[in-house]
Design a protein around this motif. Structure first.
Motif, short mmCIF file in Angstrom:
data_model
loop_
_atom_site.label_atom_id
_atom_site.label_comp_id
_atom_site.label_asym_id
_atom_site.label_seq_id
_atom_site.Cartn_x
_atom_site.Cartn_y
_atom_site.Cartn_z
N GLY A 107 0.79 -1.22 0.00
CA GLY A 107 0.00 0.00 0.00
C GLY A 107 0.81 1.26 0.00
O GLY A 107 0.27 2.35 0.05
N LYS A 108 2.15 1.17 -0.06
CA LYS A 108 3.01 2.35 -0.06
C LYS A 108 3.44 2.67 -1.48
O LYS A 108 3.69 1.77 -2.28
N PRO A 109 3.54 3.96 -1.86
CA PRO A 109 3.97 4.33 -3.21
C PRO A 109 5.38 3.84 -3.48
O PRO A 109 6.23 3.85 -2.59
N THR A 110 5.62 3.41 -4.70
CA THR A 110 6.96 2.93 -5.06
C THR A 110 7.91 4.09 -5.26
O THR A 110 7.51 5.18 -5.62
N GLY A 111 9.19 3.84 -5.07
CA GLY A 111 10.20 4.87 -5.29
C GLY A 111 10.45 5.68 -4.03
O GLY A 111 9.53 6.06 -3.33
N GLY A 112 11.72 5.94 -3.74
CA GLY A 112 12.08 6.71 -2.57
C GLY A 112 12.54 8.10 -2.92
O GLY A 112 12.38 8.56 -4.06
N PRO A 113 13.12 8.81 -1.93
CA PRO A 113 13.60 10.18 -2.20
C PRO A 113 14.64 10.24 -3.30
O PRO A 113 14.69 11.20 -4.06
N GLY A 114 15.50 9.22 -3.39
CA GLY A 114 16.52 9.22 -4.43
C GLY A 114 15.93 9.18 -5.82
O GLY A 114 16.39 9.87 -6.73
N ARG A 115 14.87 8.36 -5.97
CA ARG A 115 14.24 8.28 -7.28
C ARG A 115 13.53 9.58 -7.63
O ARG A 115 13.56 10.05 -8.78
N LEU A 116 12.89 10.19 -6.64
CA LEU A 116 12.21 11.47 -6.87
C LEU A 116 13.22 12.56 -7.22
O LEU A 116 13.00 13.37 -8.14
N LEU A 117 14.36 12.59 -6.51
CA LEU A 117 15.39 13.58 -6.82
C LEU A 117 15.93 13.39 -8.23
O LEU A 117 16.16 14.37 -8.96
N GLY A 118 16.13 12.14 -8.63
CA GLY A 118 16.60 11.87 -9.98
C GLY A 118 15.61 12.35 -11.04
O GLY A 118 16.01 12.90 -12.07
N ALA A 119 14.31 12.17 -10.77
CA ALA A 119 13.30 12.63 -11.72
C ALA A 119 13.29 14.16 -11.81
O ALA A 119 13.17 14.72 -12.91
N VAL A 120 13.43 14.83 -10.67
CA VAL A 120 13.45 16.29 -10.67
C VAL A 120 14.67 16.80 -11.43
O VAL A 120 14.58 17.74 -12.24
N LEU A 121 15.83 16.21 -11.17
CA LEU A 121 17.04 16.63 -11.87
C LEU A 121 16.93 16.39 -13.38
O LEU A 121 17.41 17.19 -14.19
N GLY A 122 16.28 15.29 -13.74
CA GLY A 122 16.07 15.03 -15.16
C GLY A 122 15.21 16.09 -15.82
O GLY A 122 15.49 16.54 -16.93
N ASP A 123 14.16 16.51 -15.12
CA ASP A 123 13.31 17.57 -15.66
C ASP A 123 14.07 18.88 -15.78
O ASP A 123 13.91 19.63 -16.75
N LEU A 124 14.89 19.19 -14.77
CA LEU A 124 15.66 20.44 -14.82
C LEU A 124 16.67 20.41 -15.96
O LEU A 124 16.88 21.44 -16.63
N ARG A 125 17.28 19.27 -16.20
CA ARG A 125 18.21 19.17 -17.32
C ARG A 125 17.48 19.36 -18.65
O ARG A 125 18.02 19.97 -19.59
N ALA A 126 16.26 18.84 -18.73
CA ALA A 126 15.48 19.02 -19.96
C ALA A 126 15.15 20.50 -20.20
O ALA A 126 15.26 21.00 -21.32
N VAL A 127 14.77 21.20 -19.13
CA VAL A 127 14.49 22.63 -19.26
C VAL A 127 15.76 23.39 -19.63
O VAL A 127 15.75 24.29 -20.47
#
Length: 270
Positions: free
Chosen positions: A56-76
């Motif tokens: 019942g817990k969402p998959t992915g931890g803080p590291g995965r979320l940080l990686g996704a945010v950094l990926g979006d910033l690199r795209a911008v």
């Protein structure tokens, strides 16, 4: 009487009892003679609620979320770089190219510092603070930031940056921008000591930072990081200067140490 068909139920009359929670829903179906009946909807596996994985817990931890945010910033960051490269500015190209080249090794800042040193006591103090801030910013950007991040330089040819903008592509890492860090550090430190110089030097530092993107040798994110590093370097240089006694204070302390000492009752009084 209403025509009753097997497998159908009549529509409940308005104002009747409300359906109990959990009761099945019905779909309206028109039968013979225009009379409407209700049928049970078809239930599929896709409609049924499914449990979340991992208890019942969402998959992915803080590291995965940080990686996704950094990926979006690199795209911008890449999109902004491409937008600047694709915007034709023939009037600005040569001017910004010369400005970017003149900012190599902080030549512009050192020239301004030399002029300030000849303009009086306070401008001289501002020049010294600015040169100290450049030293801190340059060391932080080149010896620390670039070696830790090691970001590759932009692909200027793939972005089709016009040749009129080209300056020599540095061989060092792209993050952060050392030119921007030094220019912002100098402008900030001098502006604190000599406030009338803050606005023109700040505008010059901003132009230097943008010129690095315009000429295709830095991403906008590199310039933004260099600006933050420049402000921090100026603050460190100013704090160190404030903690260091002035020449006059040092002379007074040296004179105090040389005062004659008088021995009274076994105690030395100076």
């Amino acid at each position: 009487m209403a025509d009753r068909r097997l497998g159908t139920r009549e529509v409940p009359a308005r104002g009747g009892a409300e359906r109990a929670p959990g009761a099945s829903r019905y779909l309206a179906e028109e039968g013979h003679c225009g009379e409407k009946h209700m049928t049970d909807p078809t239930t599929t596996d896709a409609d049924a609620p499914r449990p979340l994985p991992s208890g019942g817990k969402p998959t992915g931890g803080p590291g995965r979320l940080l990686g996704a945010v950094l990926g979006d910033l690199r795209a911008v960051d890449g999109a902004l770089y491409a937008a600047v490269a694709a915007t034709p500015t023939p009037t600005l190209d040569r001017t910004l190219r010369h400005l970017s080249h003149a900012a190599d090794h902080s030549k512009i800042s050192f020239g301004i510092a030399a002029a300030l040193a000849l303009a009086g006591k306070r401008p001289r103090r501002a020049a010294i603070a600015g040169v100290g801030a450049i030293a801190v910013a340059s060391a932080s950007a080149n010896l620390l930031g670039k070696r830790l991040v090691r970001r590759a330089r932009p692909d200027r040819e793939a972005a089709r940056v016009t040749v009129d903008r080209h300056v020599p592509m540095p061989t060092s890492a792209s993050f952060p921008s050392g030119h921007t860090a030094s220019a912002v550090a100098f402008a900030t430190a001098v502006g604190v000591v000599l406030p009338p110089a803050a606005v023109p030097l700040g505008a010059l530092a901003s132009a230097v930072g943008y010129s690095r993107v315009h000429t295709g040798v830095h991403y906008p994110g590199d310039v933004a990081a260099g600006a933050v590093l420049g402000i921090a370097s100026a603050a460190a240089a100013l704090a160190a200067a404030a903690a260091t006694p002035s020449a006059r204070t040092q002379a007074l302390l040296a004179a105090a140490r040389s005062w004659p000492r008088i021995r009274i009752g076994g105690l030395v009084r100076g």
